[in-house]
Each structure stands twice: as structure tokens, then as C-alpha cells.
Design a protein around this motif. Structure first.
Motif, mmCIF file in Angstrom:
data_model
loop_
_atom_site.group_PDB
_atom_site.id
_atom_site.type_symbol
_atom_site.label_atom_id
_atom_site.label_comp_id
_atom_site.label_asym_id
_atom_site.label_seq_id
_atom_site.Cartn_x
_atom_site.Cartn_y
_atom_site.Cartn_z
ATOM 1 N N GLY A 116 61.739 -4.606 -18.341
ATOM 2 C CA GLY A 116 60.489 -4.521 -17.605
ATOM 3 C C GLY A 116 60.080 -3.065 -17.365
ATOM 4 O O GLY A 116 60.825 -2.127 -17.654
ATOM 5 N N CYS A 160 64.230 -16.153 -16.221
ATOM 6 C CA CYS A 160 62.992 -16.916 -16.187
ATOM 7 C C CYS A 160 63.289 -18.395 -15.923
ATOM 8 O O CYS A 160 64.422 -18.860 -16.104
ATOM 9 C CB CYS A 160 62.237 -16.772 -17.499
ATOM 10 S SG CYS A 160 61.728 -15.089 -17.878
ATOM 11 N N GLN A 162 60.252 -10.409 -9.644
ATOM 12 C CA GLN A 162 58.959 -11.044 -9.481
ATOM 13 C C GLN A 162 57.847 -10.164 -10.003
ATOM 14 O O GLN A 162 56.829 -10.648 -10.515
ATOM 15 C CB GLN A 162 58.744 -11.355 -7.984
ATOM 16 C CG GLN A 162 57.487 -12.159 -7.695
ATOM 17 C CD GLN A 162 57.567 -13.565 -8.251
ATOM 18 O OE1 GLN A 162 58.657 -14.100 -8.429
ATOM 19 N NE2 GLN A 162 56.407 -14.153 -8.542
ATOM 20 N N LYS A 163 58.037 -8.872 -9.943
ATOM 21 C CA LYS A 163 57.013 -7.932 -10.387
ATOM 22 C C LYS A 163 56.841 -7.971 -11.898
ATOM 23 O O LYS A 163 55.732 -7.778 -12.409
ATOM 24 C CB LYS A 163 57.385 -6.541 -9.905
ATOM 25 C CG LYS A 163 56.366 -5.475 -10.278
ATOM 26 C CD LYS A 163 56.778 -4.142 -9.727
ATOM 27 C CE LYS A 163 55.768 -3.060 -10.105
ATOM 28 N NZ LYS A 163 56.160 -1.719 -9.584
ATOM 29 N N TYR A 164 57.932 -8.221 -12.569
ATOM 30 C CA TYR A 164 57.869 -8.195 -14.053
ATOM 31 C C TYR A 164 58.029 -9.581 -14.648
ATOM 32 O O TYR A 164 58.544 -9.751 -15.753
ATOM 33 C CB TYR A 164 58.967 -7.270 -14.602
ATOM 34 C CG TYR A 164 58.887 -5.879 -14.094
ATOM 35 C CD1 TYR A 164 57.791 -5.079 -14.400
ATOM 36 C CD2 TYR A 164 59.897 -5.353 -13.271
ATOM 37 C CE1 TYR A 164 57.709 -3.772 -13.909
ATOM 38 C CE2 TYR A 164 59.811 -4.058 -12.782
ATOM 39 C CZ TYR A 164 58.722 -3.269 -13.110
ATOM 40 O OH TYR A 164 58.643 -1.995 -12.620
ATOM 41 N N ASN A 165 57.631 -10.632 -13.908
ATOM 42 C CA ASN A 165 57.808 -11.982 -14.444
ATOM 43 C C ASN A 165 56.838 -12.304 -15.569
ATOM 44 O O ASN A 165 56.871 -13.403 -16.110
ATOM 45 C CB ASN A 165 57.660 -13.000 -13.314
ATOM 46 C CG ASN A 165 56.292 -12.911 -12.643
ATOM 47 O OD1 ASN A 165 55.416 -12.137 -13.040
ATOM 48 N ND2 ASN A 165 56.099 -13.696 -11.589
ATOM 49 N N HIS A 166 55.941 -11.382 -15.912
ATOM 50 C CA HIS A 166 55.048 -11.621 -17.054
ATOM 51 C C HIS A 166 55.832 -11.705 -18.369
ATOM 52 O O HIS A 166 55.318 -12.210 -19.370
ATOM 53 C CB HIS A 166 54.009 -10.502 -17.158
ATOM 54 C CG HIS A 166 54.623 -9.146 -17.374
ATOM 55 N ND1 HIS A 166 55.123 -8.371 -16.323
ATOM 56 C CD2 HIS A 166 54.840 -8.441 -18.529
ATOM 57 C CE1 HIS A 166 55.606 -7.248 -16.834
ATOM 58 N NE2 HIS A 166 55.442 -7.290 -18.163
ATOM 59 N N ILE A 167 57.060 -11.211 -18.382
ATOM 60 C CA ILE A 167 57.874 -11.291 -19.603
ATOM 61 C C ILE A 167 58.245 -12.753 -19.886
ATOM 62 O O ILE A 167 58.476 -13.139 -21.040
ATOM 63 C CB ILE A 167 59.137 -10.421 -19.440
ATOM 64 C CG1 ILE A 167 58.711 -8.973 -19.243
ATOM 65 C CG2 ILE A 167 60.052 -10.545 -20.639
ATOM 66 C CD1 ILE A 167 59.877 -8.024 -19.057
ATOM 67 N N CYS A 168 58.296 -13.563 -18.863
ATOM 68 C CA CYS A 168 58.659 -14.976 -19.047
ATOM 69 C C CYS A 168 57.583 -15.744 -19.807
ATOM 70 O O CYS A 168 57.865 -16.821 -20.354
ATOM 71 C CB CYS A 168 58.925 -15.651 -17.695
ATOM 72 S SG CYS A 168 60.284 -14.917 -16.764
ATOM 73 N N HIS A 169 56.327 -15.276 -19.802
ATOM 74 C CA HIS A 169 55.232 -16.018 -20.435
ATOM 75 C C HIS A 169 55.210 -15.748 -21.937
ATOM 76 O O HIS A 169 55.608 -14.681 -22.392
ATOM 77 C CB HIS A 169 53.890 -15.651 -19.816
ATOM 78 C CG HIS A 169 53.860 -15.942 -18.338
ATOM 79 N ND1 HIS A 169 53.860 -17.206 -17.809
ATOM 80 C CD2 HIS A 169 53.846 -15.075 -17.264
ATOM 81 C CE1 HIS A 169 53.819 -17.143 -16.492
ATOM 82 N NE2 HIS A 169 53.804 -15.838 -16.141
#
Length: 291
Positions: free
Chosen positions: A250, A267, A284-291
């Protein structure tokens, strides 16, 4: 030749003496007699020739009270000395060599040994050819000198009864289907590699699978995915250092750059990524990697 004369003499009456002369020849004369003598001479010659041939055959074939030549008749059966040649099938209950020599079966083509039942049907066959050895039977079994089963094979399974099975080929062993064994171990100072070039590799055990390297490391690689799955238990990574060098990273902040500390985030779908560590969790700040 006998000549008989019949003379009648009377004392009272003097009659004129009459003489009847009859000659009877008894025997064989002429050419019939010569033919009989010739036939008797021929029979004597034939008898002498037959006797001479019989003596010659007895001498050539080495007939003796104990047998014929190299073929001796003993209490245990027949005994052959030297090399023997059989032009037709040989039927015997037992064939063995002398104690001080080996038994050699030689043929310019194939050597075939058949076992038959009471109805003369072949139940077992062993054929040794110039290029291969074939055996036909319901069950094949190989035992050691002490009677221990070393190898057994039938239509359902193959059993190896020795303590260790060693495969020395450079390409190892290739199994088209499953293999059931309690232990797979490489030779000393050699590497053990389990490989499936085009399909998956699965290891199953009811009480667990243990992979252990005494002096080296363990490496697992796959073209697609490596799955570690357990139903009721857990997966434990117990080591001094656990490294995941290719995890997605991240965005880092200043503290992360200075401290070089990261946290591992997971994730909802199980994907793992790393984020720069801070006072509070940054997952939580970098949870865009899960998408």
C-alpha cells in the motif's frame, strides 16, 4: 527209399510165387529241396545280422543295467549326465541340476515353461525370448530365500514387500495414477522433488501430512495457485522468520519510510497485502487493493 515185398507161403498148398513190386518215395526232392535249404540259410543269415545289429545298438547306446548312456535310472527318477537335447516337449514333475553345477536351459528361439491342470489347460506360462520375458498367470509372487514375500502382483494390486524400494533412474519414477505409501524419501545427499508437469499434485492423509527437510530447505512452486486447505484445524507457520516478499504494498507515509515497518493486511476474500505501519492500523486506508 523202402521197398516192400509181400510173399504168401503156405505149407500145404504149393502155389506159384507172385511178386508185386511197388516203390513209394517219401521226402522232398529236386528244386523244392533246394528252395527249403536256401530259405533256411537265409533265415540263419537274417538271425545273425539281427543279433549283430542288437549288439551294436546296445554298444552304441551304452545300455547297462543302470540305464542308457548318460541317462541313468535311480530311485528318485531319471538322471542325465552332460548336455541333453529334447526335440519334443518334456513332461516332468521336477527338474533340478547337480549340487555342484547350475541348471542351464538353452534354445535358439524361446524357452517356454507351462503348468497345466487336470484337464490339460495351461494355468501358468513362463516364456523367455531373445528380447523379453513374459509370464502369464492369475498371480505372480517372488519370495526370498527365507520365505519372505518380496514382490506380488495380480489384476487388482502390486505389492512390494521389501523394506526399501530404490529407484536409481535419472528421471525418477512416473505414476499415472495415485500412489499410497507411508514414506517418500530421497537418497542421501540428493534432493527430493515431487512434480506434476501438466496436472495438479495432491497429498492427502487422514492424520496429517508432514514435509521435513533435515539439512536443507523446502520449496514449492506452481504455474497457477498453491492452496493450503484445512477443514477443522488451522494452518500454522512456525518459524523464526516468515517472509512474503511479493505482497502488494500500500501507499507509504513518512513514518513508514523512516521506520521501515509494515503490517500485513487481509482482504475479506483472503487476499493479503502489506501497508506501512503507523500508530494505528493502516489496513483500512489501503483497502482499495482488495478490489
Amino acid at each position: 527209399m523202402v521197398r516192400e515185398q509181400y510173399t504168401t507161403v503156405t505149407q500145404d498148398i504149393d502155389l506159384d510165387r507172385t511178386e508185386n513190386k511197388y516203390v513209394y518215395k517219401i521226402g522232398i526232392y529236386g528244386w523244392r529241396k533246394r528252395c527249403i535249404y536256401l530259405f533256411i540259410l537265409l533265415l540263419i543269415i537274417i538271425l545273425i545280422v539281427n543279433f549283430a545289429l542288437t549288439v551294436w545298438i546296445l554298444k552304441v547306446m551304452w545300455f547297462s543295467p543302470s540305464g542308457m548312456g548318460h541317462l541313468l535310472v535311480t530311485q528318485n527318477g531319471l538322471r542325465l549326465e552332460g548336455e541333453s537335447e529334447f526335440l519334443f516337449p518334456l513332461y516332468a514333475k521336477e527338474v533340478h541340476s547337480r549340487e555342484d553345477s547350475s541348471l542351464l536351459l538353452h534354445s535358439p528361439q524361446n524357452v517356454t515353461i507351462n503348468a497345466r491342470n487336470d484337464t490339460e489347460n495351461v494355468t501358468g506360462r513362463l516364456t523367455v525370448g531373445p528380447t523379453d520375458v513374459e509370464t502369464h498367470g492369475q498371480h505372480f509372487k517372488l519370495n526370498s530365500n527365507r520365505g519372505k514375500m518380496l514382490f506380488s502382483a495380480d489384476e487388482t494390486e502390486v505389492v512390494i514387500g521389501s523394506d526399501k524400494l530404490r529407484i536409481t533412474g535419472p528421471e525418477g519414477a512416473i505414476f499415472e495414477h495415485s500412489v499410497e505409501t507411508p514414506l517418500v524419501r530421497a537418497e542421501t545427499f540428493k534432493q527430493l522433488r515431487l512434480e506434476s508437469p501438466t496436472r495438479s499434485l495432491s497429498m492427502d492423509a487422514p492424520n496429517g501430512v508432514q514435509i521435513k527437510a533435515q539439512t536443507g530447505g523446502i520449496e514449492g512452486s506452481s504455474q497457477m495457485d498453491v492452496l493450503l486447505h484445512t477443514i477443522e484445524g488451522m494452518i500454522m507457520l512456525d518459524a523464526e522468520t516468515v517472509r512474503l516478499p511479493k505482497l502488494p504494498l500500500g501507499k507509504q507515509d513518512g513514518s513508514g519510510d523512516l521506520q521501515k515497518l509494515y503490517e500485513v493486511c487481509v482482504c475479506p476474500d483472503g487476499k493479503i497485502y502489506s501497508a506501512a505501519a503507523n500508530v494505528r492500523s493502516m489496513c483500512q486506508k489501503y483497502n482499495h487493493i482488495c478490489h
